[in-house]
Design a protein around this motif. Structure first.
Motif, short mmCIF file in Angstrom:
data_model
loop_
_atom_site.label_atom_id
_atom_site.label_comp_id
_atom_site.label_asym_id
_atom_site.label_seq_id
_atom_site.Cartn_x
_atom_site.Cartn_y
_atom_site.Cartn_z
N ARG A 348 0.89 -1.25 0.03
CA ARG A 348 0.31 -0.04 0.33
C ARG A 348 0.57 1.04 -0.04
O ARG A 348 0.28 2.33 -0.66
N ALA A 349 1.86 1.15 1.23
CA ALA A 349 3.14 2.27 0.96
C ALA A 349 3.35 2.27 -0.30
O ALA A 349 3.52 3.99 -0.44
N MET A 350 4.23 1.95 -0.95
CA MET A 350 4.75 1.78 -2.06
C MET A 350 4.36 1.82 -3.01
O MET A 350 4.72 2.60 -4.18
N ALA A 351 2.73 2.29 -2.85
CA ALA A 351 1.67 2.03 -4.37
C ALA A 351 1.98 3.85 -5.10
O ALA A 351 1.90 3.86 -6.57
N ILE A 352 1.75 4.55 -3.88
CA ILE A 352 2.30 6.28 -4.28
C ILE A 352 3.98 6.38 -5.33
O ILE A 352 4.06 6.75 -6.29
N ARG A 353 4.68 5.43 -4.88
CA ARG A 353 6.28 5.65 -5.12
C ARG A 353 6.07 6.46 -6.69
O ARG A 353 7.25 7.12 -6.98
N PRO A 354 5.46 4.92 -7.77
CA PRO A 354 6.36 5.20 -8.94
C PRO A 354 5.74 6.60 -9.25
O PRO A 354 6.77 7.53 -10.58
N PHE A 355 3.91 6.80 -9.00
CA PHE A 355 3.44 8.12 -9.43
C PHE A 355 5.29 9.53 -8.77
O PHE A 355 5.22 10.55 -9.59
N LEU A 356 5.25 9.13 -7.46
CA LEU A 356 6.48 9.89 -6.70
C LEU A 356 7.02 10.53 -7.56
O LEU A 356 8.00 11.74 -8.44
N ASP A 357 7.79 9.37 -7.87
CA ASP A 357 9.12 8.93 -8.39
C ASP A 357 9.51 10.45 -10.18
O ASP A 357 10.46 10.75 -10.12
N ALA A 358 8.50 9.92 -11.16
CA ALA A 358 8.08 10.17 -12.51
C ALA A 358 7.93 11.64 -11.83
O ALA A 358 8.81 12.23 -12.32
N ALA A 359 6.80 12.33 -11.20
CA ALA A 359 6.61 13.64 -11.11
C ALA A 359 7.40 14.26 -10.58
O ALA A 359 7.40 15.42 -10.78
N TYR A 360 8.11 14.22 -9.87
CA TYR A 360 8.81 14.72 -8.59
C TYR A 360 10.53 14.11 -9.07
O TYR A 360 11.38 14.57 -8.40
N ALA A 361 10.71 14.54 -10.30
CA ALA A 361 12.08 13.27 -10.67
C ALA A 361 13.08 14.28 -10.80
O ALA A 361 13.04 15.74 -10.70
N PRO A 362 14.73 13.88 -10.09
CA PRO A 362 15.85 15.57 -9.49
C PRO A 362 15.77 16.31 -10.99
O PRO A 362 15.57 15.29 -12.90
N SER A 363 15.62 17.01 -11.28
CA SER A 363 16.07 18.03 -12.46
C SER A 363 18.03 18.13 -12.80
O SER A 363 18.41 17.81 -12.86
N ARG A 364 16.85 18.02 -14.33
CA ARG A 364 19.01 17.58 -15.02
C ARG A 364 20.06 18.65 -14.49
O ARG A 364 20.93 18.14 -14.32
N GLU A 365 19.70 19.50 -14.74
CA GLU A 365 20.39 21.19 -14.52
C GLU A 365 21.02 20.84 -12.64
O GLU A 365 22.08 21.26 -12.45
#
Lengths: 457, 76
Positions: A348-365
């Motif tokens: 349950r807790a990990m279900a949101i991770r792929p969304f968060l990881d993709a939405a707030y991926a570190p900026s390249r800069e």
């Protein structure tokens, strides 16, 4: 030398849950943590805050349940205890009040949690630039509220911090986010899975609404971060957004771009690590119980891959059940049955991770800095110097370290390893996980000398 | 010259331990880390690097290790 069935390094959500679960199962536990109290970073100061500082929220105050469960005669907890060496077998060497101790146990669980991802840009080493996590820890432990601060970067922690600041009357001057509409769009394919963690998703949306309602100026898709000192104590923070240049004067710039596993101790202990594309970080290779390639060594919580406090608590219990099984205190069947609850909590807790990881991926800069931007804060090595050493035939992190001294200061690369890897990757060079070595935390020479006789016997 | 703290004055700080910071007495509640006690009173650099650039506490979680201070008095 003290003996236990299990030594746990780290008294955050994973370590605390593992300690109480293992102790309830009859195992003798030695719990070590560097802080002066249990809680880790997530629940830092929860034992002393009591009913004060309500703005920290219900999720934070719930940490007291985990702390209370540590009152078990099978648990010996040592705080202010900094682990600086871990040997196979297993022996753990730790320092407390300037004295080092050696403890041994057949099982060790690393629950060292996470650290913030470095956010290098021109001026980030100036006094007045701190990490968002630092500001939150100062709120939790010292009641210090940021003054006219600007929040910049990306990740859910910025929303939580901004909302907590608003609730205490320390409204941020601006919230400057790097994530773009495109990254949110890309992340949206993970939304159906994230709905399993609907409560977390709703909490996030509520935070965003509170920040908007408070009238905090907000920007997204921001880039070109730079900061300079303009007057004594004041900084000028500039960036580009919506095709325009913006600038804020602030005494305090709080930056963030997510958290990454603290892998220093696991890398120094011979554990295999892999690069996670989804989380843009190195993480140890573990099985579904947190076991590693090193016999007797488990890892649980954010130190094994970012999942947050609830996931860490569940992973801590799973590791404890597996260790109890290996100690002969639970049959395989009992272990598997006990694991059902924590395993579904973890899912349950990990279900949101792929969304968060993709939405707030570190900026390249911020991950692949250029020019004069300092990469290694300790040794003051710039991005240009690292790129130049690559051209001069350096191959991989070890050569970079030898050629530039990046990663050779007191933090031992904790603040620059990932940035060096980012620069290497942008140049198409090898980016294997950098090595880490004993002592993994600072230790006085006198302490080493005092240990010598006991090591000879 | 004194650089103002980058944090708001604490309503619940009260009195506590008195110490000298840059020649002036300041107070901190028991339990404060040294970093928190200093940040509550000053926005100035903690130290200068070998290249003479100013630095202050950054991560507050023992990662960057740049807020190291020398200790001359030990708690009893």
């Amino acid at each position: 030398m003290t003996e236990a069935d299990l030594i746990i390094v780290g008294a955050g959500p994973a370590g605390m849950a593992a300690a109480s679960t293992a102790a309830e199962g009859g195992a003798g536990v030695l719990l070590l943590d560097r802080q002066s109290r249990p809680g880790g970073q997530a629940f830092s100061g929860v034992t002393v805050n009591g009913d004060r500082r309500e703005f920290l929220g219900k999720d934070y105050l719930a940490g007291r349940i985990l702390v209370d469960a540590l009152h078990n005669s099978n648990i010996v907890a040592e705080y202010g205890a900094s682990v600086w060496r871990l040997e196979r077998g297993a022996r753990v060497v730790w320092s407390q009040n300037d004295v080092s101790h050696i403890s041994s146990a057949p099982h060790v669980l690393l629950a060292g949690g996470a650290q913030e991802r470095p956010t290098p840009f021109p001026g980030w080493t100036l006094p007045g630039v701190m990490s968002a996590g630092a500001a939150q820890l100062l709120m939790k432990n010292a009641g210090l509220l940021p003054r006219d601060a600007v929040l910049a970067g990306s990740g859910p922690l910025l929303y939580l911090l901004a909302a907590q600041m608003i609730d205490t009357g320390a409204r941020p001057k601006a919230l400057v986010e790097t994530q773009t509409r495109l990254s949110l769009l890309k992340a949206s394919r993970h939304l159906p899975q994230a709905l399993l963690a609907a409560t977390t998703l709703l909490k996030g949306l509520r935070l965003i609404r509170r920040i908007r309602n408070a009238g905090v100026p907000g920007f997204t898709g921001a880039s070109g971060f730079r900061v300079r000192q303009i007057a004594d104590g004041d900084l000028s923070f500039s960036f580009n957004a919506r095709g325009q240049e913006h600038s804020f004067t602030t005494p305090l710039l709080l930056t963030h771009q997510g958290v990454v596993p603290s892998t220093h101790i696991s890398r120094a202990s011979g554990v295999d690590h892999v690069w996670s594309d989804a989380q843009s970080a190195y993480q140890p290779v573990t099985d579904e119980w947190g076991a590693t390639n090193v016999p007797g060594l488990h890892i649980a919580g954010d130190g094994a891959g970012i999942g947050g406090a609830e996931a860490a608590e569940a992973a801590g219990r799973l590791a404890a059940f597996d260790i109890l099984h290996q100690l002969g205190r639970l049959s395989e069947d009992q272990r598997n049955r006990s694991a059902a609850g924590p395993r579904s909590a973890l899912r349950r807790a990990m279900a949101i991770r792929p969304f968060l990881d993709a939405a707030y991926a570190p900026s390249r800069e911020l991950s692949e800095p250029v020019g004069e931007t300092i990469v290694c804060r300790c040794e003051e090595v710039s991005a240009d110097e690292i790129r130049k050493s690559l051209i001069d035939s350096a191959q991989g992190p070890r050569h970079i370290k030898a050629a530039t001294r990046a990663g050779m200061g007191p933090c031992q690369g904790r603040m620059c390893d990932l940035t060096v890897c980012g620069v290497l990757a942008s140049c198409g060079a090898d980016m294997s996980a950098p090595r880490a070595r004993t002592p993994i935390n600072p230790v006085r020479l006198g302490e080493l000398a005092a240990l010598a006789p006991s090591q000879e016997t | 010259m004194k650089t103002a703290s980058r944090f708001l004055a604490r309503p619940d700080a009260g009195s506590g331990i008195t110490m000298m910071l840059d020649g002036a007495p300041v107070t901190a509640p028991p339990g404060d880390t040294v970093a928190a006690a200093v940040l509550a009173h000053s926005g100035a650099a903690f130290r200068r690097t070998e290249k003479d650039t100013p630095r202050a506490a950054y991560c507050i979680m023992g990662v960057c290790l740049r807020s190291t201070v020398s200790r001359t008095v030990r708690a009893a």
